[in-house]
Design an enzyme around this catalytic site. Sequence first.
Site, PDB file in Angstrom:
ATOM      1  N   ASP A 325      67.360  10.137 124.554  1.00 42.32           N
ATOM      2  CA  ASP A 325      66.747  10.091 125.659  1.00 42.32           C
ATOM      3  C   ASP A 325      65.676   9.300 125.589  1.00 42.32           C
ATOM      4  OD1 ASP A 325      66.415  11.154 128.567  1.00 42.32           O
ATOM      5  OD2 ASP A 325      64.458  11.852 127.518  1.00 42.32           O
ATOM      6  N   GLU A 354      69.049   5.635 125.400  1.00 46.61           N
ATOM      7  CA  GLU A 354      68.567   5.174 126.609  1.00 46.61           C
ATOM      8  C   GLU A 354      67.600   4.412 126.605  1.00 46.61           C
ATOM      9  OE1 GLU A 354      67.426   7.601 130.585  1.00 46.61           O
ATOM     10  OE2 GLU A 354      66.509   8.025 128.857  1.00 46.61           O
TER      11      GLU A 354
END
Length: 611
Positions: A325, A354
């Site tokens: 993330d 990400e």
Amino acid sequence: MKKILLLLTLFSFSTHSQIKRIEPSNWWIGMHLNEITLLVYGDAINSLEPSIQYKGVSITKVDQVENPNYLFITVNINQSAEPGKVKINFKKNDKLISTKEFPLLSREKESANRASFTQKDAILLIVPDRFANDNPKNDNAIGYLEKANRTNESGRHGGDIQGIINRLDYIQSLGYTQIWNTPLVENNMPKYSYHGYAATDFYKIDSRFGTNDDFKKLVTEAKKRNIGLIWDVVLNHCGLEYYFVKDLPTNDWLNFQETKTKTNHIKSTQLDKYAIMVDKNKYTDGWFDDSMPDLNQRNPFVASFLIQNSIWWIEYAGLSGIREDTFSYSDKDFLAKWTKAILEEYPNFNIVGEEMTTVTELAAYWQKDKVNADGYKCYLPTLMDFSLTENLVKSLTTTNNWWSTWKEVYQGIGQDYIYPNPNNLLIFPDNHDLDRFYSKINKDFEHWKIAMVLYATMRGIPQFYYGTELLYSNEVLGNDGQRRADFYGGWQNDSKDAITKKGLTENEQKAQQFFSTLLNWRKSSNAIHTGKFKHYAPNQNDVYVYFRYTDKEKVMVILNKNKEKVTLDMKHFEEMIPSSFNAIDVMTNTKLFVNNTLDVEAKSALILEIK
């Protein structure tokens, strides 16, 4: 008097013996990472002297820090070590205060060479709290600050690991081969904690989802169905209620530890040669949110803790991949070290980062083997392709363009030269941070089918969000609660049920069947799994055509978003196929002979296996 002195001495010893945590709690023999740093936490333990008497295991370093409640013990595990329970003795003034067991375990066979997710896979993204609640008893676990309230869009709804286990057959029936859950680790925060991105214990499954053993059971049951589990990792930040935030080990454990300055979210500062250091540092070091402290990975103890934690979960649970993330928000040198450490341990492992940007250059900067102007090298195999997501929505909602309404998609794919490995990009119509795809294309069912075909056949690794197969939408754009709506049938007495089809509309049932047919065909197509990609400029009747092909197989994909039937002149495609050929229409499983021209129905997608 002697009794009083004895009691005082025992009391003194007991205060020193209150070791509350040793993290990681175990390790394995035969690991590439065979020197680890144990974080030891307890009451006033920094004066204790740890020792180990175990063949092949030795303490190489003991570090005290500013906070007396912490010790950092570096342990070496050499090749002669065997499985067993290592005893760590803690002494003070040559008197034994406490003994803790540190298990050394055997690795599973071929653990280092485990398979990971690739282009062969189709990934299902699940927000566990919103998927299925099959163990209501854990909805309000003891000691947790936030209680379940399904009427609150931003609250916890009660979904759990057992709910996922009980729907693995459904997931398999749709054609999925991997599951990515948003974080399952403990998020014991006062509110808005269901999403999992504000960890309060990186080593523990949140009790409202289940236990660590429950997660291992999920992995085992999924593997029985040839489905792997991808672990969602957050390196940049944690939750404000984390014990090492409430009782900080060092004065630099967090970035902006005193001011709690927020990030500026300006990704371009990391590549901008004109950007000042204040702006660069504010991006990486600023807090993602008031409740999400920014971890300082330049602190070697923080770096070791995060690297070891990722490897621990892979080995402990038998994971087949990682999704990381907010990738670029972390310290860039640490990111290189973290990715390299995982690939050294698991050479075939895949990690997707990400980098939420539609600027190709910003995303490609992080991919493994990218030659960057500043000499920076990361080892991240996969990036999330946000640009394709945006470009496809533009193409499907544009009704008039002087060149082609497919222009955005065609030119976006044309920028693949910027990536070292574009085949290893994660492609997706939406996810938990984006509006539902069906909403973004104005709930056009035929365009939805065109898009699903594109994602199933385009270069890259497709990921779909739970409910996509049921035409999920969100009426209020930007509303996270609606983006992450509960899965149909995940709760007792739901008016709709995805598995039994109770309450599903005709289009929802058609979509579900279309989706299942598409992904299950995809499982057996080598041209899609390993094939090359060629596409044609979409200026012939505004139809986008591309090919996936190997030396032995060839697939032609034809996407027609026009409101009218289109006739294609097949001579235009003679670089890839002859103008006359036999084929199978994949979605209908019918044979056809194409002779010079091909009629493509209005607002339709064709997948042709060339014979």
